[in-house]
Design an enzyme around this catalytic site. Structure first.
Site, PDB file in Angstrom:
ATOM      1  N   GLU A 301      -5.527   9.326   0.893  1.00 18.87           N
ATOM      2  CA  GLU A 301      -4.694  10.203   1.723  1.00 18.87           C
ATOM      3  C   GLU A 301      -3.804  11.475   1.160  1.00 18.87           C
ATOM      4  OE1 GLU A 301      -2.021   6.792   2.483  1.00 18.87           O
ATOM      5  OE2 GLU A 301      -3.274   6.010   3.890  1.00 18.87           O
ATOM      6  N   CYS A 393       3.159   1.572   8.275  1.00 19.44           N
ATOM      7  CA  CYS A 393       3.924   2.654   7.931  1.00 19.44           C
ATOM      8  C   CYS A 393       4.250   3.560   9.209  1.00 19.44           C
ATOM      9  CB  CYS A 393       3.632   3.399   6.925  1.00 19.44           C
ATOM     10  SG  CYS A 393       1.960   4.231   6.915  1.00 19.44           S
TER      11      CYS A 393
END
Length: 630
Positions: A301, A393
Site C-alpha cells: 500500500e 478502515c
C-alpha cells in the site's frame, strides 16, 4: 457548529474555519451524499460493528460479555471512526439512534478503560502484558488517535463531554508513558499526532500538544522498530524535517504530514511547515493520479517511484484519499494558498467519491483507473465493491469525512469569506466587522454557474472571495470575463447590502488531458475531463472499451442525463472514436511497427469516474490511447 480542525487563537494560520458557523446544505450532490450517508451508509456500518465483533470486543473488555477477540488488532478504530461519523452527522439533523449509539458506546468505553487510562481491547483481551511491546504493528496509538477525534467531534457537535473524559484519561496515560519517560518507541502507524493536537485545541491541555510534537520529532530515528517492509515503509527512515519526499505506506505518510502541519501551526514552527509543504508539492507533481488518488502499488500500500502511475495496477486507497484531503485542508488553513483547495476538490469528486457506490452500501478499498473484461479471472475474485472488510478502515473513513464535508466549503480571515467548494447551501458566520450570511445556488459540478446572494451583512466593507479552479479557461463574473488572482480567486471587496448577489460562471468545456511524458504507462494516451470531474469509458456504454482509441481533434458533446439507470443524475460526454485491432504475430501479443491494424469508427460515451461500477461488473478505463492513424 464547529468542525474537525479548529486552530487556536495563537496558531500560525492565516485562514480559519468560520467562527460561529451555521451551515445547511440545501441540495445538489453534497445533499445527496449526506442523505445517503445518514439513511444507508452509517446504519449499515453500525450493523457491521456488531457483525464483525468490534463492539463485542469492547463489551468483553468492559466485563459485560465474554468471548475471544475478533478482527484485526486495530478493530477498536472502526468503532471510534463510527463514533466520529455519528457525531458529525448529528450536526445536520437530530437522530435518536445515533445519539443513543454515541451515549451507550461512550459509557462502554469508560467501563472498558483500565484504571491507569489504557484502552485497547486487543491487548486487554489477548495479553495485557504485551501493551506497547509491538508498536511497529500494534496500532495502539493509532486507535487512541481515532478515539480522540471521535471525542472532539462529539463535544463540538452535541456538547456531550462523556467521551471527551475517556479520551482525556487515555491521553494523560500516553503522556505519562511516552512524554515523561520517553516511552518504549513509536507506533508504526502515525495518526495520533494530529488527533493529540485537536484534543489540545478542544481541552487546552498543553501536554497533549507537547506529546504530539515529540512524536513528530522522534520519527526517523529508528524508534518504530524493524519491519519486513523496512523503515521507509513505516516513515522512520529520515527525520520529518529532512525527508525530501513522501514515501512508504501512503496512509501512514499522509496522517503523519497532517500531524506535522498541526504541530507546526500551533508551535509557530515555520521550518516544519515548509518541509511538509515541500513534500506536498513533490507528491502532487510526481505521484498523484489524475483523480487525486495516491498509492501506485497495492503490495505494501505504498507510493511508487516518481512518475510511477500505472492506471490498471494503481491502488489509490480510499483511506489515502481521505487523508490527502485532511492534509490539504490543513495546509490551506496554514498558508491560505488556493492550490490546496484545488487538489482537495479533485480528490473529493474523483478518487474519494468513486470509493462508495451510488446507493451508499458498498465500497472499494483500492480505486484503479482501468479494469479489463477478464479481471475476475486474473485476480481470482470479482474486485467489486463490498459492504465491509476484515480490515475495514475504508468504509468508516468515508462516512466520517462525508458527515463533516460541509466544513470544507469555506474559510475566513478577519474581514473575508472564502468559498472553496460550491454546493447549494446557506452559510452564516462572524467576521471582524460582524455577522454575515450568504446563500449559494448552483448545479455544480454538473454546471458551472454559481450564484452567491448576501442575506445578512454588517455596516462595513468586507471581502467575498470566490475560488476559480485552474481548469476554467474563461471565467465570467456577472457576464463579464474576469481574471483570478495568483491564488486562483476573485476577490470582491465592497460594502455589501442584504439582497445583493453575484454570478460566477466557470468554463465547463470538456477537455482532453495528456500525461507528463515521464509517466511511461500513460504515453500516447489521454483522459477526458469536464469541470472538476474526470470521466471514464465503461463497458456498459461500449462493449469494445478495451479497443477504444480517441481522435485528439474529435468533437466532444455534452449530454445532461437526469436519471441514468443505476446512477441517477449525470453528464455524459459523447464523441466519435475508433476501435483498433490487430492480428497476433507468431502467436505473441507483439507487432512490428508497420504491421497493419484494423480501424473501425465507433461511437463512445464517458460518464464521471466517481459513478463507475454502478451498472454491472464490466471493463472501464480512464486513460485511452490516441488514434495513431487518423
Amino acid at each position: 457548529m464547529e468542525g474537525p480542525v479548529r486552530p487556536t487563537h495563537a496558531a500560525l494560520s492565516p485562514h480559519r474555519p468560520p467562527r460561529n458557523l451555521r451551515l445547511a446544505v440545501t441540495g445538489g450532490l453534497f445533499g445527496q451524499w449526506l442523505d445517503v450517508n445518514r439513511t444507508t451508509s452509517i446504519p449499515l456500518a453500525l450493523h457491521h460493528l456488531e457483525d464483525s465483533g468490534a463492539l463485542a470486543n469492547l463489551r468483553t473488555a468492559a466485563g459485560v460479555a465474554s468471548g475471544a477477540f475478533r478482527g484485526p488488532a486495530y478493530a477498536d478504530s472502526d468503532v471510534h471512526k463510527m463514533l466520529e461519523s455519528a457525531a458529525w452527522q448529528l450536526q445536520h439533523s437530530p437522530d435518536p439512534a445515533l445519539t443513543a449509539f454515541l451515549t451507550e458506546t461512550a459509557r462502554l468505553l469508560a467501563r472498558a478503560q483500565q484504571p491507569d487510562g489504557y484502552l485497547d481491547s486487543h491487548y486487554q483481551l489477548t495479553d495485557p502484558a504485551d501493551r506497547y511491546t509491538r508498536l511497529v504493528d500494534s496500532h495502539e496509538h493509532y486507535c487512541a488517535g481515532h478515539l480522540f477525534q471521535a471525542a472532539v467531534a462529539a463535544q463540538r457537535s452535541t456538547g456531550d463531554e462523556e467521551l471527551l473524559t475517556v479520551a482525556g484519561r487515555l491521553a494523560d496515560h500516553l503522556c505519562a508513558v511516552f512524554l515523561d519517560h520517553e516511552g518504549p518507541g513509536l507506533d508504526g502507524h502515525p495518526q495520533v499526532e494530529t488527533a493529540l493536537v485537536e484534543l489540545y485545541r478542544a481541552t487546552g491541555v498543553e501536554r497533549y500538544l507537547t506529546l504530539a510534537a515529540r512524536m513528530v520529532e522522534r520519527r526517523g530515528h529508528g524508534l518504530v522498530g524493524p519491519h519486513k517492509h523496512g523503515a521507509r515503509h513505516r516513515l522512520d527512515h529520515l527525520p520529518v524535517r529532512e525527508a525530501p519526499a513522501v514515501t512508504g505506506h501512503v496512509v501512514r505518510a499522509l496522517y503523519l504530514e497532517a500531524g506535522a502541519v498541526d504541530v507546526a501551526v500551533e508551535t509557530g514552527d515555520k521550518e516544519l511547515l515548509a518541509a511538509s509543504a515541500a513534500r506536498w508539492t513533490d507528491m502532487v507533481a510526481t505521484r498523484t493520479a489524475i483523480t487525486g488518488g495516491l498509492g501506485s502499488r497495492q503490495v505494501g500500500e505504498v507510493f511508487g517511484e516518481r512518475y510511477e502511475l500505472p492506471p490498471d495496477l494503481a491502488y489509490n486507497e480510499t483511506c489515502a484519499s481521505a487523508a490527502s484531503m485532511q492534509w490539504a485542508w490543513r495546509l490551506l488553513l496554514a498558508t491560505g494558498e488556493g492550490r490546496y483547495a484545488d487538489l482537495l476538490e479533485r480528490t473529493l469528486y474523483n478518487a474519494f467519491a468513486a470509493a462508495r457506490s451510488v446507493d451508499g452500501r458498498t465500497y472499494y478499498k483500492g480505486n484503479p483507473l482501468q479494469r479489463r473484461p477478464d479481471h475476475a479471472e486474473a485476480v481470482g475474485d470479482p474486485r467489486c465493491r463490498d459492504e465491509w472488510f476484515w480490515s475495514a478502515c475504508c468504509p468508516p473513513s468515508v462516512t466520517r469525512l462525508m458527515a463533516s464535508l460541509p466544513h470544507y466549503a469555506a474559510t475566513t480571515t478577519d474581514d473575508a469569506l472564502f468559498l472553496h467548494l460550491y454546493t447549494p447551501m446557506r452559510l452564516a458566520c462572524d467576521l471582524g466587522a460582524g455577522p454575515i450570511a450568504v446563500r449559494v445556488e448552483t448545479e455544480y459540478p454538473w454546471r458551472g454557474a454559481v450564484r452567491v446572494t448576501v442575506e445578512e451583512a454588517p455596516d462595513a466593507e468586507w471581502t467575498l472571495a470566490l475560488r476559480v479552479p485552474p481548469w476554467s479557461g474563461r471565467t465570467l463574473l456577472d457576464g463579464v470575463p474576469v481574471t483570478p488572482d495568483a491564488q486562483g480567486r476573485v476577490l470582491l471587496r465592497r460594502h455589501w447590502r442584504a439582497g445583493e448577489s453575484v454570478a460566477l460562471d466557470l468554463d465547463m468545456t470538456p477537455r482532453l488531458t495528456a500525461a507528463h511524458p515521464r509517466i511511461d504507462a500513460l504515453r500516447g494516451s489521454v483522459a477526458l475531463e469536464r469541470g472538476p470531474l474526470v470521466h471514464c469509458f465503461e463497458q456498459a456504454d461500449q462493449p469494445y472499451v478495451d479497443e477504444l482509441a480517441l481522435d485528439a481533434d474529435a468533437d466532444l458533446s455534452v449530454r445532461d442525463v437526469p436519471d441514468l439507470p443505476g446512477i441517477g443524475r449525470t453528464v455524459r460526454i459523447e464523441t466519435e472514436a475508433v476501435t483498433v485491432a490487430a492480428p497476433h504475430q507468431d502467436g505473441l501479443p507483439y507487432l512490428s511497427p508497420g504491421a497493419p491494424r484494423t480501424r473501425r469508427p465507433a461511437p463512445a460515451a464517458a460518464v464521471p469516474y466517481f459513478q463507475w461500477d454502478n451498472r454491472g461488473d464490466g471493463a472501464m478505463r480512464v486513460w485511452v490511447p490516441l488514434d495513431e492513424h487518423p
